[in-house]
Design an enzyme around this catalytic site. Sequence first.
Site, short mmCIF file in Angstrom:
data_model
loop_
_atom_site.label_atom_id
_atom_site.label_comp_id
_atom_site.label_asym_id
_atom_site.label_seq_id
_atom_site.Cartn_x
_atom_site.Cartn_y
_atom_site.Cartn_z
N SER A 260 65.47 14.03 75.22
CA SER A 260 65.49 13.57 76.60
C SER A 260 66.43 14.42 77.44
CB SER A 260 65.90 12.10 76.66
OG SER A 260 67.30 12.02 76.57
N LYS A 261 66.12 14.43 78.70
CA LYS A 261 66.83 15.26 79.67
C LYS A 261 68.34 14.98 79.63
CE LYS A 261 65.86 17.87 83.54
NZ LYS A 261 65.30 19.17 83.29
N ARG A 262 68.67 13.74 79.36
CA ARG A 262 70.09 13.37 79.38
C ARG A 262 70.90 14.10 78.32
NH1 ARG A 262 69.55 8.18 78.15
NH2 ARG A 262 67.43 8.16 78.91
N GLN A 263 70.24 14.43 77.21
CA GLN A 263 70.99 15.07 76.12
C GLN A 263 71.09 16.57 76.25
OE1 GLN A 263 68.07 13.80 73.53
NE2 GLN A 263 69.19 12.06 72.73
N GLY A 264 70.46 17.11 77.27
CA GLY A 264 70.57 18.57 77.42
C GLY A 264 69.23 19.18 77.74
#
Length: 492
Positions: A260-264
Amino acid sequence: MSEVRVRFAPSPTGYLHIGGLRTALYNYLYAKHNNGKFILRIEDTDQTRLVEGAIENLINSLEWAGVKYDEGVFVENHKVIEKGDYGPYIQSQRLDIYKKYVEELIDKGHAYYCFCSKERLDEVREEQKVKGLVPKYDGLCRSIPLEEASMRVANGEEHVVRLKLPHDLDIKFHDLVRGDIVINTNDIDDQVLMKSDGFPTYHMAVVVDDHLMKITHIVRGEEWLPSTPKHIYLYDAFGWEKPEYVHLPTVLNKDRKKLSKRQGDVSVEDFREKGYLPEGLINYLALVGWSPEDNEEILTLEEMVEKFSFERVARTGGIFDKDKLDWVNGHYIRSSSVERITELAIPYLIKENYIDEKFASEKEEWLKVLVDTVKESISYIAELPEKVKFIFNEEVEPEDDNAKELLEGEHVPQLMNAIIEELNKVESIDMEYAKTFMKTIQKATGIKGKNLYMPTRVAITGSEHGPEMVNILYLLGKDNIIKRVSKILNKN
Ligand code: GLU
């Protein structure tokens, strides 16, 4: 067998997810392996999720990655255009087509008008939740006679159209990777096919388009697997021949969670910006969920095309391992020409303020030596500035106690003085001179081996280890070396 026709059908949400690129790649590989056609269709029926410039972005990413398609939506001269005999390839331009087929379903009794308000649907859902049931439309409007419903529609009453699934029917289909799958209609909702804004839902549009565009194989992410029975039912309702299905395992991170975008980094653009090479990213991505029979890990696109088959696609989670990606990409960086890597590296050096445009155009040879000096040690281009910062930073300090100690040797002042003296004899350092320099210092001082190299290296780079000395001497140049060496002398 009829011609293989496959498609990649993304929704333009703003960027191309790395998992999406892998889906596109497998479609491409399968099409090319079978001399078939690969189509790009844009699924933009969810008008609430439209993002300006998203189609262009997506196409740019595919183009950069080298995943070429034969038909569908393209960007030429900054304009979105279409090519192929089965257009339009953008769903929002096909509304009349969907309308016609939705009407056909209603006439045949496979779909019905539904007038339930959002409030009522929310209430039904809440009640079901309280009872511990899976939320599902309760079918209230199923029994309204078509004549009455048509009248209400003609009077302008707000409505949607729903799929009229028979109760308790096993829907069976075969997935080329997962085998036979059976789902009972009792576990499926009466899917909305046409929304109140006149737009079809994904389910309606995808079936109509795949049929009309003569798609033979549907290759998509496994998140669509629960939707497939609805699609199968629609094919049967229309009396259309069904395509083959392949649902690909989701691309997961090392913790087996969705990327997911949140993790990088998850978008193709992120990897491009880091300076991954398209062939490196594509080669690695192909291996996330597929492996060739010979388990070869470094493959060109042509080799992948030749070796690709669904038999060797994994059934479950493809793990995205960044270290492995770096290893594959590093291979492609090392085997690329220095000219190519230099050209790619220039923007990164400019961004760090190490060089400017003028320097880049005037000092081509110097830059090539710079890049060649560290090319073997990077996995992607954004790592390069860090590796060459000792060339550009004015201040170099011994990196640790060991390095410091090397500068404290008794012979060091003599060595430093000899370096300055020798350099003062020349205008500048060219490659030829750099090659003989250390030998000259050795002759002048009688200092040899480690005693000669280590302190010199620490004095001018700060570190005991590093790239080829000859290159460092050439890259730093006379003035820089004298400055750095003098600093050591002044300290002692
Ligand atoms: N529009 C869907 C998506 O965004 C396509 C799913 C399919 O390939 O059927 O992924």
